[in-house]
Design an enzyme around this catalytic site. Structure first.
Site, PDB file in Angstrom:
ATOM      1  N   ASP A 136       0.791  -1.247   0.000  1.00 43.03           N
ATOM      2  CA  ASP A 136       0.000   0.000   0.000  1.00 43.03           C
ATOM      3  C   ASP A 136       0.824   1.299   0.000  1.00 43.03           C
ATOM      4  O   ASP A 136       0.527   2.229   0.766  1.00 43.03           O
ATOM      5  CB  ASP A 136      -0.968   0.016   1.201  1.00 43.03           C
ATOM      6  CG  ASP A 136      -1.980  -1.127   1.183  1.00 43.03           C
ATOM      7  OD1 ASP A 136      -1.927  -1.959   0.256  1.00 43.03           O
ATOM      8  OD2 ASP A 136      -2.822  -1.185   2.095  1.00 43.03           O
ATOM      9  N   LYS A 176      -7.009  -4.822  -3.163  1.00 44.95           N
ATOM     10  CA  LYS A 176      -7.760  -5.409  -2.052  1.00 44.95           C
ATOM     11  C   LYS A 176      -8.666  -4.353  -1.447  1.00 44.95           C
ATOM     12  O   LYS A 176      -8.463  -3.158  -1.660  1.00 44.95           O
ATOM     13  CB  LYS A 176      -6.791  -5.964  -0.999  1.00 44.95           C
ATOM     14  CG  LYS A 176      -5.923  -4.883  -0.385  1.00 44.95           C
ATOM     15  CD  LYS A 176      -4.900  -5.449   0.555  1.00 44.95           C
ATOM     16  CE  LYS A 176      -4.031  -4.349   1.141  1.00 44.95           C
ATOM     17  NZ  LYS A 176      -4.769  -3.353   1.936  1.00 44.95           N
ATOM     18  N   CYS A 228      -1.943  -2.854   7.616  1.00 46.09           N
ATOM     19  CA  CYS A 228      -1.855  -3.771   6.468  1.00 46.09           C
ATOM     20  C   CYS A 228      -0.570  -4.595   6.447  1.00 46.09           C
ATOM     21  O   CYS A 228      -0.600  -5.759   6.061  1.00 46.09           O
ATOM     22  CB  CYS A 228      -2.066  -3.008   5.175  1.00 46.09           C
ATOM     23  SG  CYS A 228      -3.788  -2.437   5.043  1.00 46.09           S
TER      24      CYS A 228
HETATM   25  C1  VGL Z   1      -4.571   0.606   5.754  1.00 47.00           C
HETATM   26  C2  VGL Z   1      -6.119   1.493   7.156  1.00 47.00           C
HETATM   27  C3  VGL Z   1      -7.099   1.376   6.200  1.00 47.00           C
HETATM   28  C4  VGL Z   1      -3.146   0.197   5.531  1.00 47.00           C
HETATM   29  C5  VGL Z   1      -5.541   0.459   4.782  1.00 47.00           C
HETATM   30  O1  VGL Z   1      -2.709   0.126   4.363  1.00 47.00           O
HETATM   31  O2  VGL Z   1      -2.446  -0.055   6.550  1.00 47.00           O
HETATM   32  N1  VGL Z   1      -4.873   1.102   6.943  1.00 47.00           N
HETATM   33  N2  VGL Z   1      -6.786   0.856   5.011  1.00 47.00           N
END
Ligand code: VGL
Ligand code: ZN
Length: 200
Positions: free
Chosen positions: A12, A109, A154
């Site tokens: 991410d 995702k 994540c």
């Molecule tokens: C994430 C919160 C919400 C992450 C993704 O990538 O850690 N955290 N969505």
């Protein structure tokens, strides 16, 4: 360890998680250049991308009166509510512009409106697979190195589930940055160690 059986999983590294983004993680942009350099050392590189539809159930705005960073009970368990972030096709959901994207796989995702997905392997019900396990196994991968955002969400969920699936898992904590919500970094660090994840 045989380098041919190793994959780098970059979690991410998107604009919304970098400074100036909707769910900015302090220092999120600092890890882009060293992660780019690390990619050359792995035969398989996977990038993940948080990729939510508008009005996703993990967004506080989708729950009347709920504040960002509060929690709600979902059918699959407790869920933290976030500011709107990583909405499909937006600039916020795009990778950091300096991130190398010459990866083997880009795995998206968090598309199911009803279930969040922190992990690259399973949605937050811990039962619905993303298919990444099958991809890695058919490529002969047995060991994973994880880096990216956020350490305590994540990255941690992906690392713990990868270890549960039987992969040898290393998290490059120097190439991760944390949200650290209410002690989440300490809690998830302990859970990663308990799951047998190596933190370096
Ligand atoms: C994430 C919160 C919400 C992450 C993704 O990538 O850690 N955290 N969505
Ligand atoms: Zn998300």
């Amino acid at each position: 360890m045989n380098p041919d059986t190793q994959a780098l999983i970059v979690i991410d590294l998107q604009n919304d998680f970098c400074p100036g983004g909707a769910l900015a993680v302090a220092g999120g942009d600092e890890i882009v250049a060293p992660i780019n350099a690390l990619m050359d050392r792995f035969p398989v590189v996977v990038l993940t991308q948080d990729w939510h539809p508008k009005g996703h159930s993990s967004f506080a705005f989708s729950h009347a009166g709920a504040a960002p960073f509060s929690t709600v009970q979902m059918p699959y368990g407790e869920q933290t509510l976030w500011p709107d972030h990583c909405i499909q096709g937006t600039e916020g959901a795009a990778f950091h512009p300096a991130l190398r994207t010459d990866a083997d796989v880009i795995l998206r995702k968090g598309m199911n409106p009803a279930i969040d997905s922190y992990s690259a392997f399973f949605e937050n019900d811990r039962a619905t697979p993303t298919g990444l396990e099958g991809y890695l196994r058919t490529r002969g991968i047995t060991a994973l190195t994880l880096a990216g955002l956020a350490t305590d969400f994540c990255v941690a969920y992906s690392a713990i589930e990868a270890a549960r699936l039987g992969f040898t898992v290393t998290v490059r904590t120097d190439l991760c940055r944390a949200i650290d919500l209410g002690g989440s970094l300490a809690a998830m660090t302990a859970q990663m160690l308990e799951a047998g994840v190596t933190l370096v």
